[in-house]
Every structure is written in structure tokens, then in C-alpha cells.
Motif scaffolding. Structure first.
Motif, short mmCIF file in Angstrom:
data_model
loop_
_atom_site.label_atom_id
_atom_site.label_comp_id
_atom_site.label_asym_id
_atom_site.label_seq_id
_atom_site.Cartn_x
_atom_site.Cartn_y
_atom_site.Cartn_z
N UNK A 36 79.81 -46.55 48.15
CA UNK A 36 79.35 -45.62 49.17
C UNK A 36 77.97 -45.06 48.78
N UNK A 37 77.02 -45.13 49.71
CA UNK A 37 75.66 -44.66 49.43
C UNK A 37 75.14 -43.84 50.61
N UNK A 38 74.57 -42.70 50.29
CA UNK A 38 74.07 -41.76 51.26
C UNK A 38 72.76 -42.24 51.91
N UNK A 39 71.93 -42.95 51.14
CA UNK A 39 70.63 -43.41 51.64
C UNK A 39 70.78 -44.67 52.49
N UNK A 40 69.66 -45.16 53.06
CA UNK A 40 69.72 -46.34 53.93
C UNK A 40 69.66 -47.64 53.14
#
Lengths: 424, 125
Positions: A36-40
């Protein structure tokens, strides 16, 4: 809301720690790993660290931040790991239930068999170092300035004062200079630089940027935009000395005053934190106090080298895989606390549960020392010894211990630094 | 006439303090290095100091407005600022492959400037 997914492992954060942990979990036999990654995009902070100096341990080669990240991104993409970008974890509970949100899936829930925390760290701000004065635009953290210049193409200032001589501050002093800004100086409250000596040399000396030790910023001037700062010399108790104030005109104040592990989610889940590192208390497998939740990289403690972040990530990923493949049935043995001995401020991991394989111990010293020797004692027996010309608080030290083929029971393990003088 | 020059090695975190002694440009001795890399570094710092250059160039049609680039090898230290100024005028088209040559033979040094990441085509911002 869609049905609850139950991956074998969920890794939170796709910087160097998360990328390394997801890969290690996958390679250790888990087929269903979710990142899971918050950035694009993947990579965390590395894409903005465009300078070189990464990878000398892991790849035996000096790479830039983006190059280092790219190597892991290529492998993650080839490994069949499910990646969710633009994804924010809203909540994590101690029973490993995760609530997250992204524009494609909306709000969704996960109940993974294991979790690896890899959220990294964030910058200390003006408010955490309490600088008096107005609140104008132009006061910016060094990492945020780095993002503006290297990713967004924006210049946060033309005449810059840098407070704090941490590595990011030194790197940014050079970067601002190369981009045509004037860096008036770097001010450091301590009597020694906060960053690595090689960065003082190649970022400041190479560009004739003055470093003022035992100085701090005592006032920020300007109501709308920074117009100047007052810098003042400090005494041995770090108190500003009256009469030494100097007003320095500038349009930006860049802060490089430390990093703090990002543990909001860890707290929600009831993960025990170490007040010295501000990160989770972990054992030799990077297992936190909560069953099935592991942690690695800068969320555990702030490392100097990305290579070491990767090493802890690989350990956490492998351990999570082992945990899942054993069905979470292995009984966790009571831990032995790793003792921080002479001139050792903290040690990661803090706990040793099973001494059945080689362990790595990362630590910082309390004060600089010459002609030192680092050693690890297990029940009085020296299992590791290494000489160092110099140890300094800004430079983390790595030690290790090997049980020698079989599981070893122990009562005490101590990491300490001794000097030749004392030994003589 | 004998002269000494002091350098700090930048090759690893040990940051050895090096003292180089020379006579009329001929290196006589390097003291203080813990390893051969440091020894060599001091001689290079005296004769022809070099640095790796990293900066960004503009990108058109990419997911980000900038592309990080790096020199494939160190270039003479005295040319670093000019190299960065030269690259400030460069614009490339996305997509860009990792390691793609962005500016060959920067300032006649024989060293190429290469992309230090992959950058997909798309809309930035």
C-alpha cells in the motif's frame, strides 16, 4: 464497501523499506503480498534524493536515490506483488484489521495474516524547535524544499539561511547553490555538524558555504514573507548569548533539524514504542509487541544509510513470511532486553527472543570518541569486536552476533564501546 | 619547495583526514588514509579533483515535470557548475528509460549525462 480481503502480508508504505520487505516476503514464499502506497508512484522519498551516495553496501556501487529505488521497483513489478497506489491507510487495529481508501476502490478493509510497517519518518518542524518570531511564508523543511526543487521544479527562495546541519540540510545547501540561489550560511546549535563529515566536505567546502557551529536562529522577521532571521551564538548549555545577535537578510529559512519516525498507525494498533528511538520496540525478527505486526526502516529508528533500511526490511519481510507459513502458531519466547552499555545511546533491535541465527545490531553512541572498539557480549563472552578510528553520534554503528550454528540460550546481551585507553 | 595539503576523504562515512605532501607538484606522501581508496582520493584531489554531478532536466509529456539525471562518471570539479547550467537548458520528451543518455559528452569531458530513473508519459500534476 467491498468484501474484506485477507492477503498473507500487507506492507504499509512503498519507500525503500516497504519495497524491500514486500520483495523479501514474496521471495520467502508468500504468494499473496499487497503493498500500500499513499503517493502516485513507488519509491517513497528516494525519487527526490537525486544526489549520489546510495547503495555502496547493498549493491557495492554508488547510485543516486532514484537509481536505488528503480532497482527495487523493477523487481517488485516482476515479482507479482499487488501494488495499490494513491492509497491511504486510515486505521490499523491490534487484531490486524486495516481500513484504507483510494480513488478506485473507495474505502476498503483488509484482514491480513501479517503486516509490515514501513511508513518511514517525517521532518521536525519549526514548532518542534520553537523559533520565536512571525509566521511568514518562506519557512520550509529541508525535505520539502528538496521536493519543490527536484520534483516540482519550484524554487523556495533566492537567498537562503539553513538551520541545522543534518545531511538533508547539507545536501540542500549544495542543491540551492547549484540552482542559482545564494546560501548565506548553515547554522548549527551543537558544536559539531549533525550530518556526515563527507557531506560537510562535498556540499559546503566545495561551494565555500560557511558552517556556523554553536549558533541558532532566535527570531524570524517578516510578516508576509521571510525578510530576515536573527542568528545568535549559544553557550555550552545551548542558551543564546546576549549581545551576539546578527540580523541576516534572507527570503527563506530552511530547517534541517531532525526526523521523527511516523508511528500514528502503530499507536492506534497498540504497538509498544521505544521513547529513545520513537519507533516500535522490535525483536531480532523485526517483530513488534503486537502479534503478526512487523516493522522496518525509518519507522523503527532513523537510519543514516538506505542500505541499512533495506537490510532491516529484508529481515522483516522474511520474518513475516515465516510467521505466516508457520500459521502464526510459534510460541513467542520471553525476550531478553539488549543492554545499551558504555557510550551506547540505543540499540535496535531492543529485544532478543531467539538467538538461533546471526543477528544485526544497529546503535548510536552518546558522545564522540577516538580509537574505539565496539563489542557485543553474550553472558560475558565477547561474540563481536571491531575497531573504529572514530565514533560519532551522527554516524550509526552496525554490529552483529552469531550464535554459532545452533540455538543458544542466554540471559544477557550487551552492546558497548570501549576505548584503547581504558583497555590499557 | 615542500608543501602539505589537507583533505577529508568523501568515499565512506569514516571520513579520514588526509595529509598530502608534495614538492613542486610531485606527490611525496599521503598520510591518514585507512585504505587505498583514500590514498588514491588524496592524489586525485591534488591533481584533478572530480565529482559526480546530479541535477534535473525538464520533461515534456511526463508524469512529472522534471527528470533526475546524473553523470555516468565523475567529471572535473571545476566544471560542475557549468555542467548544471548547461543541463538547465535541456528539455526531453517522455517516456524516458532508466539509464538513457540525455546529454552525451558533457563539456567535452567524454562523460555522458544519463537519466537516473524511468519516467512514463502522462499528465504531470
Amino acid at each position: 464497501m467491498s468484501a474484506v480481503r485477507r492477503p498473507q502480508c500487507v506492507v504499509i508504505g512503498a519507500g525503500p523499506a516497504g519495497l524491500g520487505a514486500a520483495l523479501a516476503a514474496r521471495e520467502a514464499g508468500l504468494g499473496d503480498v499487497m503493498l500500500l502506497e499513499r503517493d502516485f508512484e513507488l519509491g517513497g522519498i528516494l525519487p527526490q534524493c537525486i544526489h549520489d551516495g546510495f547503495g555502496s553496501i547493498v549493491f557495492d556501487q554508488v547510485l543516486t536515490g532514484p537509481q536505488y529505488a528503480q532497482r527495487f521497483i523493477d523487481r517488485v513489478e516482476a515479482a507479482g506483488i499487488e501494488v495499490k497506489l494513491n492509497t491511504m491507510v486510515l486505521e490499523m487495529r491490534g487484531d490486524r484489521r486495516i481500513t484504507a481508501v483510494n480513488p478506485r476502490d473507495g474505502v476498503f478493509e483488509l484482514e491480513p495474516a501479517s503486516i509490515v510497517l514501513a511508513m518511514g519518518c517525517r521532518e521536525r518542524t519549526r514548532h518542534q524547535v520553537m523559533i520565536p518570531g512571525y509566521r511568514p511564508a518562506g519557512v520550509i523543511c529541508a525535505g520539502a524544499a528538496q521536493r519543490d526543487i527536484n520534483i516540482e521544479g519550484l524554487m523556495p527562495g533566492r537567498r537562503v539561511v539553513i538551520l541545522g546541519s543534518g545531511d538533508i540540510g547539507l545536501i540542500m545547501a549544495r542543491r540551492f547553490t547549484l540552482e542559482g540561489a545564494e546560501v548565506e550560511g548553515v547554522y548549527e546549535i551543537m558544536d559539531h555538524p549533525g550530518g556526515l563529515t563527507r557531506n560537510v566536505v562535498q556540499c559546503l567546502h566545495d561551494y565555500d558555504i560557511p558552517l556556523h557551529l554553536s549558533h541558532t536562529v532566535t527570531f524570524i522577521h517578516g510578516r508576509k514573507r521571510v525578510e530576515a532571521v536573527t542568528v545568535t551564538r549559544v553557550d555550552e548549555n545551548l542558551k543564546p548569548i546576549k549581545g551576539t545577535e546578527r540580523r541576516v537578510p534572507c527570503d527563506a529559512l530552511v530547517l534541517s533539524v531532525g526526523l521523527i519516525p511516523e508511528n500514528e498507525l502503530s499507536k492506534q494498533a497498540g504497538v509498544e514504542l521505544d521513547p529513545l528511538t520513537a519507533g516500535p520496540v522490535v525483536d531480532e525478527r523485526m517483530h513488534t509487541s503486537v502479534d503478526g505486526i512487523f516493522a522496518c526502516g525509518n519507522v523503527v529508528c532513523v537510519f543514516d544509510l538506505v542500505d541499512w533500511v533495506t537490510q532491516t526490511a529484508e529481515r522483516a519481510g522474511r520474518s513475516a513470511a515465516e510467521y505466516v507459513l508457520e500459521g502464526g502458531r510459534r510460541k513467542r519466547r520471553p525476550p531478553v532486553r539488549v543492554t545499551a552499555g558504555r557510550n551506547v545511546k540505543f540499540v535496535v533491535p531492543q529485544l532478543l527472543r531467539e538467538f538461533d541465527r546471526e543477528i544485526e545490531l544497529f546503535f548510536r553512541v552518546e558522545h564522540p570518541e577516538r580509537a574505539a572498539r565496539t563489542r557485543v557480549l553474550v553472558d560475558g563472552e565477547e561474540l563481536y569486536s571491531r575497531k573504529a578510528k572514530m565514533v560519532r553520534p551522527p554516524e550509526m554503528v552496525k554490529a552483529g552476533a552469531d550464535p554459532g550454528g545452533a540455538r543458544r540460550e542466554l540471559e544477557n546481551i550487551t552492546v558497548e564501546v570501549v576505548t584503547e585507553e581504558e583497555e590499557a | 619547495m615542500k608543501k602539505t595539503h589537507n583533505y577529508t576523504c568523501i568515499n565512506c562515512p569514516l571520513s579520514c583526514s588526509l595529509e598530502l605532501t608534495e614538492e613542486d607538484g610531485e606527490v611525496l606522501e599521503v598520510r591518514g588514509a585507512d585504505c587505498k581508496v583514500g590514498q588514491k582520493y588524496a592524489v586525485e584531489e591534488f591533481r584533478n579533483p572530480r565529482r559526480t554531478v546530479s541535477t534535473t532536466v525538464r520533461v515534456q509529456g511526463g508524469v512529472l515535470p522534471l527528470l533526475p539525471v546524473v553523470s555516468a562518471a565523475p567529471i572535473p570539479k571545476a566544471l560542475v557548475r557549468e555542467a548544471v547550467r548547461t543541463l538547465a537548458a535541456v528539455t526531453v520528451e517522455a517516456p524516458v528509460a532508466d539509464g538513457q543518455v540525455i546529454y552525451p559528452d558533457i563539456l567535452g569531458t567524454g562523460v555522458d549525462i544519463i537519466a537516473s530513473r524511468r519516467l512514463e508519459a502522462g499528465v504531470s500534476g
